[in-house]
Write a protein that holds these residues in place. Structure first.
Motif, PDB file in Angstrom:
ATOM      1  N   HIS A  11      16.994 -26.511 -29.176  1.00 14.07           N
ATOM      2  CA  HIS A  11      15.878 -25.901 -28.456  1.00 14.07           C
ATOM      3  C   HIS A  11      16.398 -24.838 -27.483  1.00 14.07           C
ATOM      4  CE1 HIS A  11      13.993 -29.554 -29.911  1.00 14.07           C
ATOM      5  NE2 HIS A  11      12.824 -29.016 -29.630  1.00 14.07           N
ATOM      6  N   ILE A  12      15.531 -23.896 -27.176  1.00 13.68           N
ATOM      7  CA  ILE A  12      15.831 -22.867 -26.176  1.00 13.68           C
ATOM      8  C   ILE A  12      14.836 -23.031 -25.030  1.00 13.68           C
ATOM      9  CG2 ILE A  12      16.006 -20.377 -25.718  1.00 13.68           C
ATOM     10  CD1 ILE A  12      18.121 -21.474 -27.674  1.00 13.68           C
ATOM     11  N   VAL A  13      15.329 -22.893 -23.792  1.00 15.06           N
ATOM     12  CA  VAL A  13      14.485 -22.990 -22.605  1.00 15.06           C
ATOM     13  C   VAL A  13      14.162 -21.561 -22.149  1.00 15.06           C
ATOM     14  CG1 VAL A  13      14.275 -23.875 -20.257  1.00 15.06           C
ATOM     15  CG2 VAL A  13      15.652 -25.127 -21.937  1.00 15.06           C
ATOM     16  N   TRP A  14      12.865 -21.281 -22.001  1.00 14.94           N
ATOM     17  CA  TRP A  14      12.399 -19.953 -21.610  1.00 14.94           C
ATOM     18  C   TRP A  14      11.615 -20.011 -20.312  1.00 14.94           C
ATOM     19  CZ3 TRP A  14      13.696 -15.849 -24.719  1.00 14.94           C
ATOM     20  CH2 TRP A  14      14.096 -16.133 -26.022  1.00 14.94           C
ATOM     21  N   GLN A  15      11.748 -18.978 -19.501  1.00 17.07           N
ATOM     22  CA  GLN A  15      10.846 -18.745 -18.374  1.00 17.07           C
ATOM     23  C   GLN A  15       9.840 -17.719 -18.873  1.00 17.07           C
ATOM     24  OE1 GLN A  15      12.093 -15.936 -15.540  1.00 17.07           O
ATOM     25  NE2 GLN A  15      10.765 -16.678 -13.920  1.00 17.07           N
ATOM     26  N   VAL A  16       8.556 -18.016 -18.698  1.00 15.57           N
ATOM     27  CA  VAL A  16       7.511 -17.088 -19.126  1.00 15.57           C
ATOM     28  C   VAL A  16       6.727 -16.662 -17.891  1.00 15.57           C
ATOM     29  CG1 VAL A  16       5.543 -16.720 -20.632  1.00 15.57           C
ATOM     30  CG2 VAL A  16       7.363 -18.292 -21.332  1.00 15.57           C
ATOM     31  N   VAL A  17       6.695 -15.354 -17.660  1.00 14.37           N
ATOM     32  CA  VAL A  17       5.964 -14.799 -16.526  1.00 14.37           C
ATOM     33  C   VAL A  17       4.853 -13.930 -17.089  1.00 14.37           C
ATOM     34  CG1 VAL A  17       6.113 -13.360 -14.463  1.00 14.37           C
ATOM     35  CG2 VAL A  17       8.056 -14.786 -15.130  1.00 14.37           C
ATOM     36  N   GLY A  18       3.634 -14.218 -16.707  1.00 18.99           N
ATOM     37  CA  GLY A  18       2.492 -13.465 -17.199  1.00 18.99           C
ATOM     38  C   GLY A  18       1.821 -14.179 -18.356  1.00 18.99           C
ATOM     39  N   GLU A  19       0.803 -13.540 -18.900  1.00 21.19           N
ATOM     40  CA  GLU A  19       0.004 -14.129 -19.979  1.00 21.19           C
ATOM     41  C   GLU A  19      -0.176 -13.137 -21.118  1.00 21.19           C
ATOM     42  OE1 GLU A  19      -1.115 -17.269 -20.037  1.00 21.19           O
ATOM     43  OE2 GLU A  19      -0.297 -17.678 -18.048  1.00 21.19           O
ATOM     44  N   GLY A  20      -0.410 -13.663 -22.303  1.00 18.18           N
ATOM     45  CA  GLY A  20      -0.757 -12.834 -23.458  1.00 18.18           C
ATOM     46  C   GLY A  20       0.317 -11.834 -23.827  1.00 18.18           C
ATOM     47  N   ASP A  21      -0.126 -10.647 -24.242  1.00 22.51           N
ATOM     48  CA  ASP A  21       0.797  -9.606 -24.702  1.00 22.51           C
ATOM     49  C   ASP A  21       1.675  -9.053 -23.584  1.00 22.51           C
ATOM     50  OD1 ASP A  21      -0.199  -9.838 -27.250  1.00 22.51           O
ATOM     51  OD2 ASP A  21      -1.628  -8.182 -27.031  1.00 22.51           O
ATOM     52  N   LYS A  22       1.288  -9.274 -22.326  1.00 22.05           N
ATOM     53  CA  LYS A  22       2.065  -8.752 -21.203  1.00 22.05           C
ATOM     54  C   LYS A  22       3.052  -9.771 -20.658  1.00 22.05           C
ATOM     55  CE  LYS A  22      -1.363  -5.410 -19.902  1.00 22.05           C
ATOM     56  NZ  LYS A  22      -2.013  -4.700 -18.835  1.00 22.05           N
ATOM     57  N   ALA A  23       3.149 -10.939 -21.291  1.00 17.28           N
ATOM     58  CA  ALA A  23       4.078 -11.973 -20.826  1.00 17.28           C
ATOM     59  C   ALA A  23       5.523 -11.532 -21.053  1.00 17.28           C
ATOM     60  CB  ALA A  23       3.812 -13.283 -21.557  1.00 17.28           C
ATOM     61  N   ARG A  24       6.367 -11.868 -20.101  1.00 17.77           N
ATOM     62  CA  ARG A  24       7.809 -11.617 -20.222  1.00 17.77           C
ATOM     63  C   ARG A  24       8.495 -12.949 -20.481  1.00 17.77           C
ATOM     64  NH1 ARG A  24      10.145 -10.068 -15.423  1.00 17.77           N
ATOM     65  NH2 ARG A  24       8.289 -10.726 -14.318  1.00 17.77           N
ATOM     66  N   TRP A  25       9.318 -13.028 -21.523  1.00 14.01           N
ATOM     67  CA  TRP A  25      10.068 -14.235 -21.884  1.00 14.01           C
ATOM     68  C   TRP A  25      11.529 -14.010 -21.532  1.00 14.01           C
ATOM     69  CZ3 TRP A  25       8.157 -18.550 -24.810  1.00 14.01           C
ATOM     70  CH2 TRP A  25       6.800 -18.480 -25.092  1.00 14.01           C
ATOM     71  N   ASN A  26      12.067 -14.846 -20.663  1.00 14.61           N
ATOM     72  CA  ASN A  26      13.461 -14.762 -20.253  1.00 14.61           C
ATOM     73  C   ASN A  26      14.160 -16.064 -20.641  1.00 14.61           C
ATOM     74  OD1 ASN A  26      13.038 -12.258 -18.759  1.00 14.61           O
ATOM     75  ND2 ASN A  26      11.904 -13.535 -17.335  1.00 14.61           N
ATOM     76  N   ARG A  27      15.199 -15.960 -21.442  1.00 12.18           N
ATOM     77  CA  ARG A  27      15.946 -17.155 -21.838  1.00 12.18           C
ATOM     78  C   ARG A  27      16.728 -17.666 -20.628  1.00 12.18           C
ATOM     79  NH1 ARG A  27      19.791 -18.056 -27.103  1.00 12.18           N
ATOM     80  NH2 ARG A  27      20.641 -20.039 -26.397  1.00 12.18           N
ATOM     81  N   ILE A  28      16.521 -18.943 -20.277  1.00 17.67           N
ATOM     82  CA  ILE A  28      17.173 -19.492 -19.089  1.00 17.67           C
ATOM     83  C   ILE A  28      17.984 -20.751 -19.376  1.00 17.67           C
ATOM     84  CG2 ILE A  28      15.529 -18.483 -17.466  1.00 17.67           C
ATOM     85  CD1 ILE A  28      14.228 -21.292 -17.281  1.00 17.67           C
ATOM     86  N   GLY A  29      18.063 -21.174 -20.639  1.00 17.35           N
ATOM     87  CA  GLY A  29      18.839 -22.368 -20.938  1.00 17.35           C
ATOM     88  C   GLY A  29      18.692 -22.808 -22.379  1.00 17.35           C
ATOM     89  N   ALA A  30      19.190 -24.023 -22.648  1.00 18.36           N
ATOM     90  CA  ALA A  30      19.170 -24.576 -24.001  1.00 18.36           C
ATOM     91  C   ALA A  30      19.043 -26.085 -23.934  1.00 18.36           C
ATOM     92  CB  ALA A  30      20.441 -24.175 -24.741  1.00 18.36           C
TER      93      ALA A  30
END
Length: 70
Positions: A11-30
């Motif tokens: 699995h990959i751990v993501w931080q998601v900021v925002g909603e929908g098409d404007k969301a930013r996904w930042n990988r922060i762990g595993a």
């Protein structure tokens, strides 16, 4: 609680900021499954201060593409 000896995370751990098409996904762990199959051990490279944390199964091509918005 110990992770299996598999070096590739399941699995990959993501931080998601925002909603929908404007969301930013930042990988922060595993994450790796526990030997007993009843949990997942997580390793964080960063801790988010905002947004939400999403745990998703690791996909072969996930390094090149961000997950779709949830």
């Amino acid at each position: 609680m110990t992770a299996s000896n598999n070096k590739r995370p399941s699995h990959i751990v993501w931080q998601v900021v925002g909603e929908g098409d404007k969301a930013r996904w930042n990988r922060i762990g595993a994450g790796w499954p526990n030997r007993d199959g009843k949990g997942i051990s997580l390793k964080f490279d960063a801790l988010p201060l905002d947004g939400r944390v999403v745990l998703r199964e690791h996909e072969q091509n996930e390094e090149a593409a961000q997950p779709s918005s949830e």
